[in-house]
Design a protein around this motif. Structure first.
Motif, mmCIF file in Angstrom:
data_model
loop_
_atom_site.group_PDB
_atom_site.id
_atom_site.type_symbol
_atom_site.label_atom_id
_atom_site.label_comp_id
_atom_site.label_asym_id
_atom_site.label_seq_id
_atom_site.Cartn_x
_atom_site.Cartn_y
_atom_site.Cartn_z
ATOM 1 N N LYS A 116 0.805 -1.125 0.071
ATOM 2 C CA LYS A 116 -0.029 -0.033 -0.037
ATOM 3 C C LYS A 116 0.853 1.303 -0.022
ATOM 4 O O LYS A 116 0.682 2.203 0.788
ATOM 5 C CB LYS A 116 -0.804 0.131 1.189
ATOM 6 N N GLY A 117 1.952 1.221 -0.513
ATOM 7 C CA GLY A 117 2.799 2.254 -0.846
ATOM 8 C C GLY A 117 3.932 2.500 0.081
ATOM 9 O O GLY A 117 4.849 3.125 -0.094
ATOM 10 N N ALA A 118 3.914 1.420 1.332
ATOM 11 C CA ALA A 118 4.795 1.681 2.179
ATOM 12 C C ALA A 118 5.860 0.733 1.788
ATOM 13 O O ALA A 118 5.608 -0.430 1.081
ATOM 14 C CB ALA A 118 4.122 1.384 3.515
ATOM 15 N N TRP A 119 7.299 0.850 2.566
ATOM 16 C CA TRP A 119 8.277 -0.297 2.406
ATOM 17 C C TRP A 119 8.186 -1.108 3.751
ATOM 18 O O TRP A 119 7.845 -0.683 4.782
ATOM 19 C CB TRP A 119 9.383 0.513 2.127
ATOM 20 N N SER A 120 8.926 -2.438 3.376
ATOM 21 C CA SER A 120 9.225 -3.015 4.491
ATOM 22 C C SER A 120 10.547 -2.589 5.584
ATOM 23 O O SER A 120 11.082 -1.448 4.841
ATOM 24 C CB SER A 120 9.487 -4.319 4.232
ATOM 25 N N HIS A 121 10.751 -3.233 6.622
ATOM 26 C CA HIS A 121 11.694 -2.826 7.406
ATOM 27 C C HIS A 121 13.074 -3.026 6.615
ATOM 28 O O HIS A 121 13.910 -1.948 6.431
ATOM 29 C CB HIS A 121 11.478 -3.221 8.756
ATOM 30 N N TRP A 122 13.351 -4.283 6.243
ATOM 31 C CA TRP A 122 14.448 -4.650 5.544
ATOM 32 C C TRP A 122 14.256 -5.240 4.243
ATOM 33 O O TRP A 122 12.956 -5.784 3.872
ATOM 34 C CB TRP A 122 15.057 -6.091 6.392
ATOM 35 N N TYR A 123 15.216 -5.184 3.305
ATOM 36 C CA TYR A 123 15.258 -5.844 2.052
ATOM 37 C C TYR A 123 16.656 -6.437 1.764
ATOM 38 O O TYR A 123 17.574 -6.135 2.534
ATOM 39 C CB TYR A 123 14.962 -5.003 0.920
ATOM 40 N N PHE A 124 16.535 -7.577 1.110
ATOM 41 C CA PHE A 124 17.784 -7.881 0.422
ATOM 42 C C PHE A 124 18.310 -7.164 -0.637
ATOM 43 O O PHE A 124 17.589 -7.061 -1.501
ATOM 44 C CB PHE A 124 17.866 -9.697 0.012
ATOM 45 N N GLY A 125 19.497 -6.187 -0.453
ATOM 46 C CA GLY A 125 19.703 -5.322 -1.434
ATOM 47 C C GLY A 125 19.842 -5.819 -2.805
ATOM 48 O O GLY A 125 19.472 -5.281 -3.758
ATOM 49 N N HIS A 162 -4.736 3.576 4.913
ATOM 50 C CA HIS A 162 -4.776 2.522 4.748
ATOM 51 C C HIS A 162 -4.465 1.666 6.390
ATOM 52 O O HIS A 162 -5.082 0.753 6.833
ATOM 53 C CB HIS A 162 -4.092 1.627 3.740
ATOM 54 N N TYR A 163 -3.293 2.333 6.868
ATOM 55 C CA TYR A 163 -2.641 1.998 8.032
ATOM 56 C C TYR A 163 -3.620 2.193 9.091
ATOM 57 O O TYR A 163 -3.070 2.068 10.509
ATOM 58 C CB TYR A 163 -1.311 2.410 8.025
ATOM 59 N N THR A 164 -4.651 2.777 8.879
ATOM 60 C CA THR A 164 -5.425 3.023 10.383
ATOM 61 C C THR A 164 -6.662 1.816 10.506
ATOM 62 O O THR A 164 -7.087 1.533 11.482
ATOM 63 C CB THR A 164 -6.381 4.320 9.989
ATOM 64 N N HIS A 182 2.276 -1.895 11.342
ATOM 65 C CA HIS A 182 2.483 -2.963 10.309
ATOM 66 C C HIS A 182 1.470 -3.415 9.585
ATOM 67 O O HIS A 182 0.113 -3.384 10.087
ATOM 68 C CB HIS A 182 3.009 -4.281 10.912
ATOM 69 N N TRP A 183 1.504 -3.729 8.416
ATOM 70 C CA TRP A 183 0.393 -4.316 7.464
ATOM 71 C C TRP A 183 1.297 -5.479 6.370
ATOM 72 O O TRP A 183 2.086 -5.098 6.056
ATOM 73 C CB TRP A 183 -0.303 -3.453 6.777
ATOM 74 N N SER A 184 0.568 -6.641 6.730
ATOM 75 C CA SER A 184 1.283 -7.546 5.735
ATOM 76 C C SER A 184 0.231 -8.302 4.910
ATOM 77 O O SER A 184 -1.026 -8.262 5.230
ATOM 78 C CB SER A 184 1.818 -8.628 6.707
ATOM 79 N N PRO A 185 0.522 -8.535 3.428
ATOM 80 C CA PRO A 185 -0.595 -9.242 2.601
ATOM 81 C C PRO A 185 -0.981 -10.494 3.067
ATOM 82 O O PRO A 185 -1.680 -10.972 2.677
ATOM 83 C CB PRO A 185 0.241 -8.910 1.247
ATOM 84 N N VAL A 239 2.679 13.218 11.317
ATOM 85 C CA VAL A 239 3.041 14.349 10.739
ATOM 86 C C VAL A 239 2.865 14.302 9.193
ATOM 87 O O VAL A 239 2.140 15.166 8.499
ATOM 88 C CB VAL A 239 4.082 15.353 11.024
ATOM 89 N N LEU A 240 3.630 13.313 8.926
ATOM 90 C CA LEU A 240 3.576 12.861 7.326
ATOM 91 C C LEU A 240 2.200 12.407 6.694
ATOM 92 O O LEU A 240 1.521 12.808 5.748
ATOM 93 C CB LEU A 240 4.656 11.890 6.952
ATOM 94 N N ALA A 241 1.529 11.608 7.504
ATOM 95 C CA ALA A 241 0.422 10.998 7.267
ATOM 96 C C ALA A 241 -0.665 12.131 7.236
ATOM 97 O O ALA A 241 -1.527 12.199 6.249
ATOM 98 C CB ALA A 241 -0.153 10.095 8.202
ATOM 99 N N ALA A 242 -0.714 12.994 8.014
ATOM 100 C CA ALA A 242 -1.597 14.291 7.994
ATOM 101 C C ALA A 242 -1.329 15.227 6.847
ATOM 102 O O ALA A 242 -2.537 15.535 6.377
ATOM 103 C CB ALA A 242 -1.566 14.886 9.337
ATOM 104 N N SER A 243 -0.203 15.210 6.383
ATOM 105 C CA SER A 243 0.135 16.176 5.222
ATOM 106 C C SER A 243 0.212 15.625 3.929
ATOM 107 O O SER A 243 0.545 16.291 2.938
ATOM 108 C CB SER A 243 1.435 16.990 5.644
ATOM 109 N N SER A 244 -0.070 14.485 3.938
ATOM 110 C CA SER A 244 0.029 13.655 2.495
ATOM 111 C C SER A 244 -1.076 14.205 1.686
ATOM 112 O O SER A 244 -2.249 14.403 1.807
ATOM 113 C CB SER A 244 -0.455 12.111 2.558
#
Length: 273
Positions: free
Chosen positions: A130-139, A198-200, A209-212, A233-238
């Motif tokens: 939903k547009g958000a990134w995960s905490h970690w990725y294998f680069g 979405h994260y509400t 967190h949200w996971s498929p 702050v960011l969520a309110a100003s999107s």
């Protein structure tokens, strides 16, 4: 160790100056250290810290993604074989460090825009939730590395730390060359693609967190008073997926219960509003 040595040396220099001024006020003035010299020394120390911090993110970046590694083992030994794991929140700090590096002349604008353009393209193609990134990725592969059993999807707080840097890049490059404007556009599109609402999960609070595969199974509300405030702050100003005012008032401020008269060592540290 070098920074510690430099700091100790600076302090000893200041102490020596004070002793000299007390005992030889009128002698050998040209050998004493002026206030301007002390200020310059402090500025040089700060510059050294800034430059070494920048170098950590510039030289230590995971090579495929250009993002910040979760950890760097100086001895080259990685027992968990995680040398290519990158962290999105830490990459937010790293990206802002690149902007500082260009502004301070540690790298050229050309070098910076090339690295940032590559990073923007990488962030656009790896899995998002939903547009958000995960905490970690294998680069090296772009695949998600789960942070915990149910944390294999979007991490809104880490995403917020990364998003701050996207806005910084947009603002820094938006009036630059055509190439820089294109990087700014990419950064802007990434931040506008995050569905904060979405994260509400239909409630008046942001969930971390949200996971498929696990949905909102972790059910971890973002509350505090701590560094997570930037998420609200960011969520309110999107401009695309903003949260309602009630999400902040009830979720973060908890209908005023966030206020406190707490003190430590007689120093007020509570929240008044």
């Amino acid at each position: 160790m070098k920074i510690r040595t430099l700091t100790i040396g600076l302090l000893l220099s200041v102490a020596g100056l004070q002793a000299c001024q007390n005992t030889q006020k009128t002698e050998n003035k040209k050998d004493s250290i002026s206030a301007d010299s002390i200020s310059l020394s402090n500025d040089s120390l700060m510059n050294k810290i800034q430059q070494q911090t920048f170098q950590y993110f510039w030289e230590g970046a995971e090579p495929t993604s250009g993002l910040a590694r979760e950890r760097i083992h100086i001895d080259g030994e990685y027992p968990q074989n995680d040398q290519n794991v990158v962290t999105t929140g830490g990459s937010g700090f790293g990206i802002m460090g690149l902007v500082v590096g260009m502004e301070r002349g540690y790298i050229t604008k050309k070098e910076g825009e090339e690295r940032l353009n590559h990073i923007m393209d990488y962030l656009a193609k790896i899995p998002r939730f939903k547009g958000a990134w995960s905490h970690w990725y294998f680069g090296d592969t772009g695949k998600v590395k789960a942070f915990s059993d149910k944390d294999n999807g979007g991490d809104l707080v880490e995403t917020a730390f990364l998003t701050q840097s996207l806005i910084v890049v947009r603002e820094y490059f938006k009036n630059g060359s055509e190439t820089q404007k294109e990087v700014a556009k990419k950064a802007d599109e990434l931040w506008k693609g995050i569905d904060w609402n979405h994260y509400t999960n239909g409630k008046n609070v942001l969930l971390w967190h949200w996971s498929p595969t696990h949905d909102f199974g972790m059910n971890h509300p973002i509350q505090g008073y701590d560094e997570c405030l930037i998420t609200y702050v960011l969520a309110a100003s999107s401009p695309t997926h903003p949260i309602d005012t009630a999400v902040y008032n009830q979720g973060w401020a908890r209908n005023g219960k966030i206020k406190s008269d707490l003190k430590k060592f007689e120093i007020p540290i509570g929240i008044k509003a």
